[in-house]
Structure formats: C-alpha cells, structure tokens
Design an enzyme around this catalytic site. Sequence first.
Site, short mmCIF file in Angstrom:
data_model
loop_
_atom_site.label_atom_id
_atom_site.label_comp_id
_atom_site.label_asym_id
_atom_site.label_seq_id
_atom_site.Cartn_x
_atom_site.Cartn_y
_atom_site.Cartn_z
N ASP A 145 0.85 -1.20 0.00
CA ASP A 145 0.00 0.00 0.00
C ASP A 145 0.88 1.24 0.00
O ASP A 145 1.77 1.38 0.83
CB ASP A 145 -0.90 -0.01 1.24
CG ASP A 145 -2.03 1.01 1.15
OD1 ASP A 145 -2.16 1.66 0.10
OD2 ASP A 145 -2.78 1.13 2.13
N HIS A 216 -8.79 -1.00 -8.75
CA HIS A 216 -8.50 0.06 -7.79
C HIS A 216 -7.46 1.03 -8.35
O HIS A 216 -7.59 2.25 -8.19
CB HIS A 216 -8.00 -0.56 -6.49
CG HIS A 216 -7.80 0.41 -5.38
ND1 HIS A 216 -8.81 1.24 -4.92
CD2 HIS A 216 -6.70 0.70 -4.62
CE1 HIS A 216 -8.34 1.99 -3.93
NE2 HIS A 216 -7.07 1.69 -3.74
#
Length: 332
Positions: A145, A216
């Site tokens: 992330d 995403h």
Amino acid sequence: MGEPQAILVPLNRSAIFLVVTVHEGGEDGVRDLLADVTGLTRSVGFRVPADRLTCVTSIGSAAWDRLFGGPRPAALHPFEELRGDRHCAPATPGDLLFHLTAATTAACFELAGKLVERLSGFAEIVDHTVGFGYFEQRDLLGFVDGTENPTGAAAYSAALVGAEDPDFAGGSYVIVQKYLHAMADWRALSVGEQERVIGRTKLDDFELADQAPDSHVAMNSLTDAAGVARQILRANMPFGDVATGEYGTYYIAYAADPDVTETMLRRMFLGTDGAAAGHDRILDFSTAVTGTLFFTPPVEFLDNPPPPADVVPAPSAPARVADGSLGIGSLR
C-alpha cells in the site's frame, strides 16, 4: 510558506488516529490544547528520540468557525457523502483529527493519553484507531500500500497548499475513512482474481499491463488536461481486532487541493464511463464506515491560534529585556 506539520516525514511503523468532536462551550479549552500540541509532542518524543514521534493536528470545517476568527482555508468544507448504486462513502462527525505516528506504539500511546487528558470536559473522542505497519508495507488484503506516493518536490506540490491561498500556505487538506474488509470473501478469490481487483501483482507489486477499468489502480489514476498526474500523499495503516474479527485499512490522504482526493472517491463510489461495474471493485470487499475532511494548518498557526471572531485580542505588553547570562533576570 509556513512550516508544514509532519506530513512529509517517512512512514512510521505505529500510528494512533483520534477523531474528536468539540462540546458546545469547550472551544477555549480546545484552543488552549492546540497551542500546546507541539510542546507536548516534543516532551514525549524527547524521551524516546529513536521513535521519531510526530503528531499532525487538523481541524474540520464547522469547528474552524467556532474556534478561530479571521480568514479560513479557501477549500475547507464538510466531507460529502457519496452514495452509488451499490456502495456508500458515509460522512461522519469529526471536528479535530490527531494523527500520531512513531516507531513504537508506546510513544503514540503516551502522547494520545496526554491529549485525551487535556480534552476532558471539552470534547469527545468519536473514533480511536490503532494502526500498525504490516509485512513489507502491505495492507491486510496482502498488497503493498502506498507504492504510488509522490516523493521529493512532487510530494510538496501534491500535499501542501501554496501561493494559491497565501494565508494558509504550508497547510494541507486531509480526508480520512475507515474501511472494513470482508476477509473471508477476499480469501475466497484466487490470487489472479485479487490482482485484477487491485490492478497490481500481489507478490512483487508491479502494475498490471492489462488494467481493468474498474480496478482500484485505474479508478485512482487521475491526470489533468495537460496529461500531468494529479496526486495525493497517503499514510494508510492497517488495523484489526482478532477477538472481534474486525480487519481494515485506515485511509488517510493529504492534498493541496481536496478536490483531487474527492475526485478519486467519486470515481470509486460512483464509477466512470469506462467502468462496467460502476464502482471500484475493491468496494465489493472493503466497506467505508467513516468519512471526514479536515484542514492541517502550518505549525505557526497551530502554535499561536487566532482568537474566535467575537474576541478582540488584548494589546501586547512591551517585551522585557533580560540581561542575565542565561537570559533570566537582570545583572543590574
């Protein structure tokens, strides 16, 4: 430009996020605390310098007008709920955000306790989330992330207000959301299916060449009219509770212009023309349960906050000259 708060520092391994609402009549006590946050952070951090303790303090739109007179940040407004065909980004209460980070939870815990003590009687904690660094900077879904975070000069321009709002240059707009993950559903997918949802490879963290328009990565990739990427600075952290089975990601994004983050969220929840599913596929496995927008003022503003609009500051007393060798007292 004013000195920014600790937004651009490298990510730490531990974090505590406190979202606070201010009681009616608690404004003076809260304003006193805001002026002391830098000193409190320094006092706790001095005891454990290797922990690199930071505290970034931000104020919501409604609280700003209750706490301060004078100009306000040009783009500060409440977080707007986004309700798509299947998924919703709710708007939830929040007047203050304290974003604490350190190498260990102990330093964050100590400072959070001091902040809560000072807020007693003046405000209420409406969300308390303890974040932790996971393996290889991964979230609990197993993917790295923050790979696309800007660095260097690009991070400054993406995260910090500049000459477009000179009264608040060096500040930043921050949006926070808590996402809860449906881990059983996620784990039921094959690795290949998970990669198509995210848009990156899971093991080595490379962007997929054949990007699905509702992945995403695709939903969060923005460019301006000149083809230049519009970026934000994320400081997301995993959180979880093995006893309750609650696992999630605390999303926190700093930006010079909140419209960049809001555009990404609108694409995620409301879809784009090219996204067949009408939303970011990650939302089928991650549910937003909070949503708030704040402004992070420069250090100088926080250390000496202006009085509320209905208070006229008293004239300053003449400065006293100290002649002692330590600047204390007089030699005469």
